[in-house]
Design a protein around this motif. Structure first.
Motif, short mmCIF file in Angstrom:
data_model
loop_
_atom_site.label_atom_id
_atom_site.label_comp_id
_atom_site.label_asym_id
_atom_site.label_seq_id
_atom_site.Cartn_x
_atom_site.Cartn_y
_atom_site.Cartn_z
N ILE A 13 0.84 -1.20 0.00
CA ILE A 13 0.00 0.00 0.00
C ILE A 13 0.87 1.25 0.00
CG2 ILE A 13 -1.66 1.31 1.36
CD1 ILE A 13 -2.88 -1.23 2.25
N ALA A 14 1.97 1.20 0.74
CA ALA A 14 2.86 2.37 0.79
C ALA A 14 3.40 2.70 -0.59
CB ALA A 14 4.00 2.11 1.77
N MET A 15 3.79 1.65 -1.37
CA MET A 15 4.29 1.89 -2.72
C MET A 15 3.19 2.45 -3.61
SD MET A 15 6.45 -1.66 -3.08
CE MET A 15 6.73 -1.46 -4.84
N LEU A 16 2.00 1.88 -3.50
CA LEU A 16 0.90 2.36 -4.33
C LEU A 16 0.47 3.76 -3.93
CD1 LEU A 16 -1.12 -0.93 -4.53
CD2 LEU A 16 -0.38 0.40 -6.51
N ALA A 17 0.55 4.08 -2.65
CA ALA A 17 0.12 5.39 -2.19
C ALA A 17 0.91 6.51 -2.86
CB ALA A 17 0.25 5.49 -0.67
N THR A 18 2.17 6.23 -3.22
CA THR A 18 2.97 7.25 -3.89
C THR A 18 2.41 7.57 -5.27
OG1 THR A 18 4.48 5.60 -4.86
CG2 THR A 18 5.03 6.46 -2.68
N LEU A 135 -8.16 4.32 -0.80
CA LEU A 135 -8.81 4.66 0.46
C LEU A 135 -7.87 5.48 1.34
CD1 LEU A 135 -10.53 1.25 1.28
CD2 LEU A 135 -11.67 3.36 0.58
N GLN A 136 -6.60 5.07 1.40
CA GLN A 136 -5.63 5.80 2.22
C GLN A 136 -5.46 7.22 1.71
OE1 GLN A 136 -1.95 3.73 3.29
NE2 GLN A 136 -0.80 5.61 2.88
N ALA A 137 -5.37 7.40 0.41
CA ALA A 137 -5.19 8.74 -0.16
C ALA A 137 -6.43 9.60 0.08
CB ALA A 137 -4.90 8.64 -1.65
N THR A 138 -7.62 9.00 0.02
CA THR A 138 -8.86 9.74 0.28
C THR A 138 -8.90 10.22 1.72
OG1 THR A 138 -10.02 8.40 -1.39
CG2 THR A 138 -11.38 9.61 0.20
N ILE A 139 -8.52 9.35 2.65
CA ILE A 139 -8.51 9.73 4.07
C ILE A 139 -7.46 10.80 4.33
CG2 ILE A 139 -8.02 8.87 6.40
CD1 ILE A 139 -9.30 6.19 5.43
N ASP A 140 -6.31 10.69 3.68
CA ASP A 140 -5.29 11.74 3.78
C ASP A 140 -5.89 13.10 3.45
OD1 ASP A 140 -3.22 10.10 4.55
OD2 ASP A 140 -2.31 9.96 2.56
N GLY A 141 -6.67 13.15 2.38
CA GLY A 141 -7.27 14.41 1.96
C GLY A 141 -8.27 14.94 2.98
N GLN A 164 -4.66 0.49 8.99
CA GLN A 164 -3.84 0.37 7.80
C GLN A 164 -4.07 1.55 6.86
OE1 GLN A 164 -4.53 -3.36 5.78
NE2 GLN A 164 -2.54 -3.32 4.77
N VAL A 165 -5.34 1.89 6.60
CA VAL A 165 -5.61 2.95 5.62
C VAL A 165 -5.46 4.35 6.22
CG1 VAL A 165 -7.09 1.48 4.20
CG2 VAL A 165 -8.12 2.84 6.02
N LEU A 166 -5.29 4.47 7.54
CA LEU A 166 -4.97 5.78 8.10
C LEU A 166 -3.57 6.23 7.71
CD1 LEU A 166 -6.50 5.53 11.69
CD2 LEU A 166 -7.08 7.25 9.97
N GLY A 167 -2.72 5.28 7.33
CA GLY A 167 -1.39 5.62 6.83
C GLY A 167 -0.59 6.46 7.80
N PHE A 173 -4.24 8.79 15.73
CA PHE A 173 -5.67 8.49 15.78
C PHE A 173 -5.94 7.21 16.57
CE2 PHE A 173 -5.98 11.66 12.58
CZ PHE A 173 -7.31 12.04 12.50
N GLY A 174 -6.96 7.27 17.43
CA GLY A 174 -7.47 6.07 18.05
C GLY A 174 -8.48 5.41 17.13
N VAL A 175 -8.69 4.11 17.30
CA VAL A 175 -9.59 3.36 16.42
C VAL A 175 -10.38 2.37 17.26
CG1 VAL A 175 -9.76 1.75 14.47
CG2 VAL A 175 -8.04 3.56 14.43
N CYS A 176 -11.67 2.19 16.94
CA CYS A 176 -12.47 1.12 17.53
C CYS A 176 -13.44 0.61 16.47
CB CYS A 176 -13.23 1.59 18.77
SG CYS A 176 -14.54 2.80 18.46
N ASP A 177 -13.94 -0.61 16.67
CA ASP A 177 -14.91 -1.17 15.75
C ASP A 177 -15.99 -1.90 16.53
OD1 ASP A 177 -13.78 -3.55 16.59
OD2 ASP A 177 -12.90 -4.08 14.66
N ALA A 178 -17.02 -2.33 15.81
CA ALA A 178 -18.12 -3.09 16.41
C ALA A 178 -17.99 -4.54 15.98
CB ALA A 178 -19.47 -2.53 15.96
N ALA A 179 -17.66 -5.42 16.92
CA ALA A 179 -17.57 -6.84 16.58
C ALA A 179 -18.91 -7.31 16.05
CB ALA A 179 -17.18 -7.64 17.82
N HIS A 180 -18.87 -8.08 14.95
CA HIS A 180 -20.10 -8.49 14.27
C HIS A 180 -19.86 -9.85 13.64
CE1 HIS A 180 -23.89 -8.17 12.29
NE2 HIS A 180 -23.40 -7.95 11.08
N GLU A 181 -20.95 -10.58 13.42
CA GLU A 181 -20.84 -11.93 12.85
C GLU A 181 -20.77 -11.92 11.33
OE1 GLU A 181 -25.55 -13.20 12.63
OE2 GLU A 181 -24.43 -13.69 14.43
#
Length: 414
Positions: A13-18, A135-141, A164-167, A173-181
């Motif tokens: 992803i780092a290579m592609l992000a360039t 996705l990473q580049a969009t979040i960067d913006g 990963q995509v926060l780059g 940044f802190g991160v959390c998610d909702a565990a789901h089936e």
């Protein structure tokens, strides 16, 4: 000449992000908002999993020719044919067997998730790495250009994908998610410097209804996810939703017919059963944090509902006052036709943030992603408050689109 993006050799992803990044000569230092003003965004990232998630899915789907487990109505057909249903059932059975069982299949993206609407094509790890880089580049913006410091994500596999995509922003940044089936769930990312105390994330299981309440094995739809931050002098909550799809609009289009929440369509009945738990959640959060933001993929044109100026006696099928949480029957359904009028019912005051600008190149779904403020938080905002949609970053020839939603964001005062 072969595009280097799509060689068989995996690219990080780092290579592609360039490849997505703008030349440094055009870069400008972002304007720093005041400590009590920052951007908030909602972003449906379209089946965003890790590179390993994709590789596992692709290994299964190659064997079944990337078939579709959902039967579809072809153009010109009045209904889905029995043959289409048969093909979809066979696809589901084959995919489940190869995935290792129903639980394992549920945690894998469908075989057609990244295929678009044309005939299936053979996709590679490099194709998916390009999506993640987009996705990473969009979040960067969003962070660098628009000062976004709280992001609500939908259609993600896990918090690890968000990290990963926060780059370059992952460290702050802190991160959390909702565990789901199921594969699709919700996540938050927030700038840790915003809150004087550790942020609190909590999952709202009440929204996790099933498509078929009579079947104990039926899969559950997505839960809700709350993030609470302790800002200077106040506690603020952010409520992230991804409601049931398939019951979106009250104004008919060439593609979709108009549907109310009392429609007999299965999707509308499922969305209907999310109304009461959603209202209870809002009431519960509002008692602790009167200033809150409700945002995400509503899968409903609540802007159309608001514009329709529905009379109070028309909101519920029994003509009762929509104020308060409606009484649910044994299956969880309520006597309501409209989501927005049921939520903004007089017992609580809500305000939709209107869409004021759409960036050139922004395509995909419209009218489904919304940002809604509680009355207490809306009172702190300027009268001309508006939100923006930002185009996702995508390279020419990219074979898996970055997302079919554009992120929606707004700068709020706290």
């Amino acid at each position: 000449m072969k595009d280097p993006m799509f060689t068989s050799k995996p690219l990080s992803i780092a290579m592609l992000a360039t490849l997505f990044a703008a030349p440094a000569v055009h870069a400008q230092a972002p304007a720093q908002p005041s400590p009590t003003q920052f951007g908030v965004a909602s972003f449906n990232m379209a089946w965003a999993g890790s590179q390993q998630d994709f590789d596992r899915q692709n290994a299964v789907c190659k064997t079944v020719s990337w078939c579709d487990t959902r039967p579809r109505r072809e153009p010109g057909q009045a209904s889905i044919t029995e043959e289409a249903n048969r093909v979809a059932r066979q696809c589901a059975a084959d995919t489940e067997r190869l995935a290792g069982g129903p639980a394992q299949q549920a945690m894998m993206a469908p075989c057609n998730a990244y295929q678009g609407r044309g005939a299936p094509v053979e996709l590679t790890s490099a194709d998916y790495a390009a999506k993640l880089a987009g996705l990473q580049a969009t979040i960067d913006g969003l962070v660098d250009k628009h000062g976004v410091r709280v992001l609500a994500f939908q259609e993600v596999r896990s918090a690890e994908v968000i990290k990963q995509v926060l780059g370059k922003h992952a460290g702050r940044f802190g991160v959390c998610d909702a565990a789901h089936e199921g594969f699709q769930t919700l996540a938050f990312a927030w700038d840790r410097s915003l809150s004087a105390k550790p942020a609190v994330c909590s999952v709202e299981r009440g929204l996790e209804v099933t498509d078929n309440p009579a079947d104990p094995l039926a899969r559950k739809v997505r839960p809700g996810l709350a993030l609470e931050l302790e800002l200077p002098g106040r506690r603020v909550a952010f409520l992230n939703v991804h409601l049931k799809s398939g019951c979106a609009n009250i104004v008919p289009t060439p593609t979709y017919q108009a549907r109310l929440l009392d429609d007999r369509a299965g999707a509308c009945q499922t969305l209907n059963r999310q109304v009461a738990p959603l209202e209870r959640w809002l009431d519960s959060v509002g008692k602790q944090s009167p200033e809150y933001v409700l945002l995400g993929d509503f899968n409903r044109r609540i802007d159309e509902e608001a514009a329709a100026a529905i009379k109070p006696e028309q909101v519920r099928t029994d003509g009762s006052n929509p104020a308060g949480v409606p009484v649910a029957n044994a299956d969880g359904k309520v006597a309501t036709r409209y989501l927005w009028q049921e939520l903004n019912d007089g017992s609580r005051t809500l305000q939709q943030v209107p869409l004021s600008s759409v960036e050139a190149g922004c395509r995909g779904f419209t009218g489904l992603d919304h940002i809604v403020l509680s009355g207490a938080l809306a009172a702190l905002q300027p009268a001309n408050l508006g939100s923006r949609k930002t185009a996702v970053v995508q390279l020419p020839g990219q074979r898996i689109e970055t997302s079919d939603h554009c992120p929606r964001s707004v700068t709020l005062s706290f």
